[in-house]
Design a protein around this motif. Structure first.
Motif, PDB file in Angstrom:
ATOM      1  N   GLU A  19       0.781  -1.227   0.000  1.00  0.00           N
ATOM      2  CA  GLU A  19       0.000   0.000   0.000  1.00  0.00           C
ATOM      3  C   GLU A  19       0.817   1.284   0.000  1.00  0.00           C
ATOM      4  OE1 GLU A  19      -3.071   0.410  -0.562  1.00  0.00           O
ATOM      5  OE2 GLU A  19      -3.716  -1.669  -0.462  1.00  0.00           O
ATOM      6  N   LEU A  20       2.054   1.266   0.479  1.00  0.00           N
ATOM      7  CA  LEU A  20       2.827   2.510   0.530  1.00  0.00           C
ATOM      8  C   LEU A  20       2.983   3.161  -0.847  1.00  0.00           C
ATOM      9  CD1 LEU A  20       5.584   2.049   3.252  1.00  0.00           C
ATOM     10  CD2 LEU A  20       3.795   3.791   3.145  1.00  0.00           C
ATOM     11  N   PRO A  21       3.300   2.399  -1.904  1.00  0.00           N
ATOM     12  CA  PRO A  21       3.381   3.054  -3.212  1.00  0.00           C
ATOM     13  C   PRO A  21       2.063   3.001  -3.983  1.00  0.00           C
ATOM     14  CG  PRO A  21       4.230   0.835  -3.394  1.00  0.00           C
ATOM     15  CD  PRO A  21       3.780   1.019  -1.959  1.00  0.00           C
ATOM     16  N   ASP A  22       0.989   2.605  -3.333  1.00  0.00           N
ATOM     17  CA  ASP A  22      -0.258   2.306  -4.045  1.00  0.00           C
ATOM     18  C   ASP A  22      -1.225   3.485  -3.997  1.00  0.00           C
ATOM     19  OD1 ASP A  22      -1.815   0.475  -5.523  1.00  0.00           O
ATOM     20  OD2 ASP A  22      -2.949  -0.064  -3.740  1.00  0.00           O
ATOM     21  N   LYS A  23      -2.380   3.301  -4.610  1.00  0.00           N
ATOM     22  CA  LYS A  23      -3.396   4.350  -4.721  1.00  0.00           C
ATOM     23  C   LYS A  23      -3.968   4.771  -3.380  1.00  0.00           C
ATOM     24  CE  LYS A  23      -7.092   1.007  -5.476  1.00  0.00           C
ATOM     25  NZ  LYS A  23      -6.240  -0.135  -5.125  1.00  0.00           N
ATOM     26  N   THR A  24      -3.901   3.901  -2.378  1.00  0.00           N
ATOM     27  CA  THR A  24      -4.430   4.242  -1.056  1.00  0.00           C
ATOM     28  C   THR A  24      -3.737   5.481  -0.507  1.00  0.00           C
ATOM     29  OG1 THR A  24      -4.973   1.948  -0.560  1.00  0.00           O
ATOM     30  CG2 THR A  24      -4.683   3.415   1.313  1.00  0.00           C
ATOM     31  N   LEU A  25      -2.412   5.500  -0.568  1.00  0.00           N
ATOM     32  CA  LEU A  25      -1.654   6.645  -0.090  1.00  0.00           C
ATOM     33  C   LEU A  25      -1.979   7.884  -0.908  1.00  0.00           C
ATOM     34  CD1 LEU A  25       0.707   7.515   1.881  1.00  0.00           C
ATOM     35  CD2 LEU A  25       2.210   7.172  -0.072  1.00  0.00           C
ATOM     36  N   VAL A  26      -2.011   7.733  -2.229  1.00  0.00           N
ATOM     37  CA  VAL A  26      -2.265   8.866  -3.117  1.00  0.00           C
ATOM     38  C   VAL A  26      -3.668   9.439  -2.895  1.00  0.00           C
ATOM     39  CG1 VAL A  26      -2.454   9.592  -5.526  1.00  0.00           C
ATOM     40  CG2 VAL A  26      -0.650   7.997  -4.856  1.00  0.00           C
ATOM     41  N   ALA A  27      -4.667   8.558  -2.849  1.00  0.00           N
ATOM     42  CA  ALA A  27      -6.046   9.024  -2.681  1.00  0.00           C
ATOM     43  C   ALA A  27      -6.238   9.722  -1.341  1.00  0.00           C
ATOM     44  CB  ALA A  27      -7.007   7.839  -2.805  1.00  0.00           C
ATOM     45  N   THR A  28      -5.670   9.166  -0.275  1.00  0.00           N
ATOM     46  CA  THR A  28      -5.796   9.789   1.037  1.00  0.00           C
ATOM     47  C   THR A  28      -5.071  11.123   1.074  1.00  0.00           C
ATOM     48  OG1 THR A  28      -5.858   7.582   2.027  1.00  0.00           O
ATOM     49  CG2 THR A  28      -5.500   9.424   3.523  1.00  0.00           C
ATOM     50  N   LEU A  29      -3.934  11.201   0.413  1.00  0.00           N
ATOM     51  CA  LEU A  29      -3.180  12.444   0.334  1.00  0.00           C
ATOM     52  C   LEU A  29      -3.998  13.533  -0.365  1.00  0.00           C
ATOM     53  CD1 LEU A  29      -0.324  13.567   0.975  1.00  0.00           C
ATOM     54  CD2 LEU A  29       0.322  12.915  -1.334  1.00  0.00           C
ATOM     55  N   VAL A  30      -4.620  13.175  -1.473  1.00  0.00           N
ATOM     56  CA  VAL A  30      -5.451  14.146  -2.213  1.00  0.00           C
ATOM     57  C   VAL A  30      -6.632  14.590  -1.357  1.00  0.00           C
ATOM     58  CG1 VAL A  30      -6.957  14.445  -4.214  1.00  0.00           C
ATOM     59  CG2 VAL A  30      -4.751  13.323  -4.490  1.00  0.00           C
ATOM     60  N   LEU A  31      -7.276  13.659  -0.679  1.00  0.00           N
ATOM     61  CA  LEU A  31      -8.413  14.009   0.179  1.00  0.00           C
ATOM     62  C   LEU A  31      -7.998  14.979   1.275  1.00  0.00           C
ATOM     63  CD1 LEU A  31     -10.048  10.492   0.475  1.00  0.00           C
ATOM     64  CD2 LEU A  31     -11.164  12.519  -0.477  1.00  0.00           C
ATOM     65  N   THR A  32      -6.794  14.800   1.816  1.00  0.00           N
ATOM     66  CA  THR A  32      -6.335  15.659   2.898  1.00  0.00           C
ATOM     67  C   THR A  32      -6.045  17.077   2.419  1.00  0.00           C
ATOM     68  OG1 THR A  32      -5.348  13.700   3.912  1.00  0.00           O
ATOM     69  CG2 THR A  32      -4.697  15.790   4.823  1.00  0.00           C
ATOM     70  N   THR A  33      -5.779  17.261   1.123  1.00  0.00           N
ATOM     71  CA  THR A  33      -5.592  18.620   0.615  1.00  0.00           C
ATOM     72  C   THR A  33      -6.926  19.342   0.448  1.00  0.00           C
ATOM     73  OG1 THR A  33      -5.646  17.977  -1.735  1.00  0.00           O
ATOM     74  CG2 THR A  33      -3.506  17.927  -0.628  1.00  0.00           C
ATOM     75  N   ARG A  34      -8.025  18.595   0.487  1.00  0.00           N
ATOM     76  CA  ARG A  34      -9.340  19.201   0.277  1.00  0.00           C
ATOM     77  C   ARG A  34     -10.166  19.296   1.556  1.00  0.00           C
ATOM     78  NH1 ARG A  34     -10.511  19.838  -5.025  1.00  0.00           N
ATOM     79  NH2 ARG A  34     -12.659  20.324  -4.465  1.00  0.00           N
ATOM     80  N   TYR A  35      -9.939  18.389   2.500  1.00  0.00           N
ATOM     81  CA  TYR A  35     -10.737  18.351   3.726  1.00  0.00           C
ATOM     82  C   TYR A  35      -9.827  18.332   4.950  1.00  0.00           C
ATOM     83  CZ  TYR A  35     -14.233  16.781   0.345  1.00  0.00           C
ATOM     84  OH  TYR A  35     -15.055  16.673  -0.740  1.00  0.00           O
ATOM     85  N   ARG A  36     -10.421  18.561   6.108  1.00  0.00           N
ATOM     86  CA  ARG A  36      -9.671  18.495   7.365  1.00  0.00           C
ATOM     87  C   ARG A  36      -9.182  17.062   7.604  1.00  0.00           C
ATOM     88  NH1 ARG A  36     -14.533  21.184  10.293  1.00  0.00           N
ATOM     89  NH2 ARG A  36     -15.049  19.021  10.012  1.00  0.00           N
ATOM     90  N   ALA A  37      -8.104  16.953   8.366  1.00  0.00           N
ATOM     91  CA  ALA A  37      -7.464  15.655   8.572  1.00  0.00           C
ATOM     92  C   ALA A  37      -8.345  14.674   9.342  1.00  0.00           C
ATOM     93  CB  ALA A  37      -6.137  15.846   9.310  1.00  0.00           C
ATOM     94  N   ALA A  38      -9.029  15.147  10.390  1.00  0.00           N
ATOM     95  CA  ALA A  38      -9.794  14.239  11.255  1.00  0.00           C
ATOM     96  C   ALA A  38     -10.896  13.482  10.512  1.00  0.00           C
ATOM     97  CB  ALA A  38     -10.372  15.000  12.447  1.00  0.00           C
ATOM     98  N   PRO A  39     -11.769  14.158   9.744  1.00  0.00           N
ATOM     99  CA  PRO A  39     -12.803  13.393   9.041  1.00  0.00           C
ATOM    100  C   PRO A  39     -12.247  12.488   7.948  1.00  0.00           C
ATOM    101  CG  PRO A  39     -12.936  15.715   8.444  1.00  0.00           C
ATOM    102  CD  PRO A  39     -11.982  15.612   9.605  1.00  0.00           C
TER     103      PRO A  39
END
Length: 200
Positions: A19-39
């Protein structure tokens, strides 16, 4: 070393490596640029928990699915994800939105951000390498609780790392650049999946 501990360690290490080089990291990273970290962290963690339970429950059945069918479904999901990310990454006239994303998370409710994060990661994890690996390890070790706990711990660690990185780089990198890179990564996964279906 007990079988349960061995199953936990093996699953945790494998899921982290996958998972480290996979889409999970990328997708979560993108989400964190748009929303607060906690949710975001809450949503993706719940998604991982549900997907882990599904992988454990249907471990032997998932490993019996035809490889070509799994590859095609995964390829379609990656293709859709790539199209969405690239469309957003190359859309013009959003300078104000980009500045707002760099300045901080979007002013949306915890529930909406968490639900969006859950939906994105829950969908993305279907047919994922870590889900299939979890199913296979559950069948191999006959230790569903230990394997499930190891898989969930590995996924949660990757999500926490992505959220941490997303918070740190939000003010230093253009969000559209992240979306473009993520889109091309998803397109690469789609191409690989379709190639596997054709060659399989």
């Amino acid at each position: 070393m007990s079988t349960a501990l061995l199953a936990f360690i093996a699953t945790f290490a494998l899921v982290m490596a996958v998972e480290l080089p996979d889409k999970t990291l990328v997708a979560t990273l993108v989400l964190t640029t748009r929303y607060r970290a906690a949710p975001v962290l809450t949503g993706v963690t719940i998604a991982f928990a549900v997907q882990t339970v599904i992988a454990i429950a249907f471990g032997s059945a998932l490993t019996l699915l035809p490889d070509r069918l799994v590859s095609v479904v995964v390829g379609v999901m990656f293709g859709i994800g790539a199209a969405m990310l690239l469309r957003a990454g190359f859309r013009t006239g959003d300078e104000g939105e980009e500045d707002a994303m760099r300045a901080g998370p979007a002013p949306v409710s915890f529930l909406r951000a968490g639900t969006t994060s859950f939906a994105v990661l829950f969908t993305a994890e279907w047919g994922d390498a870590s889900q299939l690996a979890t199913a296979g390890l559950a069948a191999r070790y006959a230790q569903p609780f230990a394997v499930g706990l190891g898989a969930f711990a590995g996924l949660a660690c990757v999500a926490a790392l992505a959220v941490f990185l997303g918070k740190k780089i939000r003010s230093r990198i253009q969000p559209k650049l992240i979306q473009r890179v993520a889109g091309f990564v998803f397109a690469g996964f789609a191409t690989f999946a379709f190639g596997a279906a054709l060659l399989g």
